[in-house]
Design an enzyme around this catalytic site. Structure first.
Site, PDB file in Angstrom:
ATOM      1  N   TYR A   1       0.842  -1.193   0.000  1.00 20.20           N
ATOM      2  CA  TYR A   1       0.000   0.000   0.000  1.00 20.20           C
ATOM      3  C   TYR A   1       0.876   1.242   0.000  1.00 20.20           C
ATOM      4  O   TYR A   1       1.862   1.321   0.740  1.00 20.20           O
ATOM      5  CB  TYR A   1      -0.897   0.010   1.255  1.00 20.20           C
ATOM      6  CG  TYR A   1      -1.680   1.294   1.397  1.00 20.20           C
ATOM      7  CD1 TYR A   1      -2.970   1.399   0.877  1.00 20.20           C
ATOM      8  CD2 TYR A   1      -1.123   2.401   2.019  1.00 20.20           C
ATOM      9  CE1 TYR A   1      -3.679   2.589   0.974  1.00 20.20           C
ATOM     10  CE2 TYR A   1      -1.822   3.602   2.113  1.00 20.20           C
ATOM     11  CZ  TYR A   1      -3.094   3.693   1.594  1.00 20.20           C
ATOM     12  OH  TYR A   1      -3.793   4.866   1.675  1.00 20.20           O
TER      13      TYR A   1
ATOM     14  N   GLU B   1      -3.637   7.591  -3.940  1.00 18.02           N
ATOM     15  CA  GLU B   1      -3.443   6.279  -3.308  1.00 18.02           C
ATOM     16  C   GLU B   1      -3.216   5.181  -4.350  1.00 18.02           C
ATOM     17  O   GLU B   1      -3.879   5.152  -5.377  1.00 18.02           O
ATOM     18  CB  GLU B   1      -4.695   5.968  -2.491  1.00 18.02           C
ATOM     19  CG  GLU B   1      -4.641   4.704  -1.685  1.00 18.02           C
ATOM     20  CD  GLU B   1      -5.950   4.461  -0.963  1.00 18.02           C
ATOM     21  OE1 GLU B   1      -6.063   4.834   0.206  1.00 18.02           O
ATOM     22  OE2 GLU B   1      -6.885   3.916  -1.581  1.00 18.02           O
TER      23      GLU B   1
END
Ligand code: GDP
Ligand code: MN
Length: 380
Positions: A101, A189
Site C-alpha cells: 500500500y 493512493e
C-alpha cells in the site's frame, strides 16, 4: 471530487509511475477488441467510485477475448453499492508476487501531508489501520520541501521492502507526491502497488480525491471535466449552478441560512432541541430574491422534508429581499410543509411586514425558531 481508477492511473502514467497498459470499454465488443490487442490474460475492472470492487465481484480475470467480452457484459450490468457500472477497465493481467500500500493524504492535526505505506497492502487498508496500525508506516511531508528521497528510503526500510525494489519505490513515492501536489489532491493512493514476478513495481489500482475548493476556483479545468455526475446528488448539482453551498443530509428539517458559520450553528441548535436537519445550506451574503427562490425550490424537492427553518442575519443580505424571495418561491412552488422564519438585521422590520402581510409568522430568536420548527416537524 473523486476520480475513477482509470483516470487516476492515467495521471500516474503521465508522471512516470508504472501502470498496466489498459484501456476503458463501455461495451462487451470494445472490451473484446482491447483484450485482443493486449493478447493473453486480462483483468476486467468495473469503474465505479467506491472501494471493495474486488469483493463485490466487479473485478474478474479473463483468459481469452471472448471471455473478456462475456465478463465485461456481466460487469457492465452490475450495480455496486448503488452505483451503476458504465465503464470497465481492461488491463493486462499482472503476475502478482506481493501487494503493498502507498498513499498520500492530508494530516489535519499535523497541518501537513502524510505519506503512508504498508507491506500489508491489497484489499482492505482500513482494516489494517484498525487491527494492526503498527503495520502502517508514516512520514510527514514538508509542503515546501516536498518529499525527500531519504524519507521514502526510510519508509522502504521500515516496511522491509527488498533492497532490489528501493530505487523503484523511491521514484514512485516522489512521483506520487508530485501528482498529489500538482493536482490539489486530498488523497492519492495506490492499493495495491504490486511487486511482479520479475521484480517490477506496478500501480495496479489508483484512487485520487481532488479538493473541491481548488476546482471551484477553476484551477483544474481538465480535472473538472472528469467529474462523474452519477455520484453527485442532483440537488447538489442544481445548487452549484445557483452558486449556493448545499449539502444534503439525512434529517427532515430543511434549513436556509446565510453564512456557513450561522448554518452550522442553526443545525446544532435544531439537534439540541431533538430535531434533525435535512441539509446544510448557505445562501451566501447578498443573496437576492432569485437566489432565495432557487434555494427554496431545492429544499422543497427533497421528499422527506417535514418543516423548514429559515434563519437570516441581515448584513449585506437584506431581510426584505429574503422575504420577497420566500414569497416568490411560495407562489412558484407549492409549499406543503410548515415554515418558521427568523429574520434579524438589515431591513428585518420590512421583511417581517412582508411576511406578516402574507400571513406568515416569524420567530424572534434562534432558540424560539428551532423549538418551533422541531415541534412542527414532529407534527406538533
Ligand atoms: P478494489 O477492490 O476496488 O480496491 O480493486 P483493486 O484494483 O485494488 O483490485 C482488488 C484485487 O484484485 C487486488 O488486490 C488484486 O489482488 C486483484 N487484482 C487486480 N488486478 C489483478 C491482476 O491483474 N491480476 C491478478 N491476479 N489479480 C488482480
Ligand atoms: Mn484497491
Amino acid at each position: 471530487m473523486n476520480l475513477h481508477e482509470y483516470q487516476s492511473k492515467g495521471i500516474f502514467a503521465q508522471y512516470g509511475i508504472p501502470v498496466p497498459s489498459g484501456k476503458v470499454a463501455t461495451t462487451p465488443a470494445e472490451a473484446k477488441a482491447i483484450a485482443q490487442e493486449i493478447g493473453g490474460r486480462v483483468v476486467i475492472k468495473s469503474q465505479v467510485l467506491t472501494g471493495g470492487r474486488g469483493k463485490a465481484g466487479g473485478i474478474k480475470l479473463a483468459s481469452t477475448p471472448d471471455e473478456a467480452a462475456q465478463l465485461a457484459q456481466q460487469i457492465l450490468a452490475m450495480t455496486i453499492k448503488g452505483l451503476p457500472v458504465r465503464k470497465v477497465l481492461v488491463d493486462p493481467a499482472s503476475n502478482i508476487q506481493t501487494e503493498i500500500y502507498l498513499g498520500i493524504t492530508n494530516d489535519r492535526a499535523a497541518r501537513k501531508p502524510v505519506l503512508m505505506a504498508s507491506a500489508a497492502g491489497g484489499v482492505d487498508i482500513e482494516e489494517v489501520a484498525h487491527t494492526t496500525p503498527e503495520k502502517i508506516i508514516r512520514t510527514h511531508i514538508d509542503p515546501l520541501m516536498g518529499l525527500r528521497d531519504y524519507q521514502a528510503r526510510d519508509v522502504a526500510i521500515e516496511m522491509e521492502l527488498p533492497r532490489e525494489q528501493w530505487t523503484q519505490f523511491i521514484h514512485i513515492a516522489r512521483k506520487l507526491w508530485e501528482v498529489y501536489r500538482d493536482n490539489d489532491a486530498t488523497l492519492a493512493e495506490i492499493n495495491p502497488l504490486v511487486i511482479t514476478g520479475d521484480g517490477k513495481l506496478v500501480a495496479l489500482d489508483g484512487k485520487m480525491s481532488i479538493d473541491d475548493n481548488a476546482l471551484a476556483v477553476g484551477r483544474h479545468p481538465k480535472l473538472e471535466a472528469m467529474r462523474d455526475l452519477d455520484v453527485e446528488e442532483a440537488s447538489e448539482i442544481e445548487a452549484k449552478q445557483h452558486e449556493l453551498s448545499y449539502i444534503k443530509l439525512d434529517g427532515n428539517i430543511g434549513c436556509m441560512v446565510n453564512g456557513a458559520g450561522l448554518a452550522m450553528t442553526t443545525m446544532d441548535v435544531i439537534k439540541l432541541f431533538g430535531g434533525s436537519p435535512a441539509n446544510f445550506l448557505d445562501i451566501g451574503g447578498g443573496a437576492g430574491p432569485d437566489k432565495v427562490a432557487a434555494a427554496f425550490r431545492i429544499i422543497l424537492k427533497e421528499p422527506n422534508i417535514k418543516a423548514i427553518l429559515i434563519n437570516i442575519f441581515g448584513g449585506i443580505t437584506r431581510c426584505d429581499d429574503v422575504a420577497r424571495g420566500i414569497l416568490t418561491a411560495m407562489s412558484e412552488v407549492g409549499v406543503h410543509v410548515p415554515m418558521v422564519v427568523r429574520l434579524v438585521g438589515t431591513n428585518a422590520k420590512e421583511g417581517r411586514e412582508l411576511l406578516a402581510n402574507a400571513n406568515m409568522g416569524t420567530a424572534e430568536t434562534l432558540t424560539d425558531a428551532a423549538q418551533k420548527v422541531v415541534a412542527a416537524a414532529k407534527g406538533g
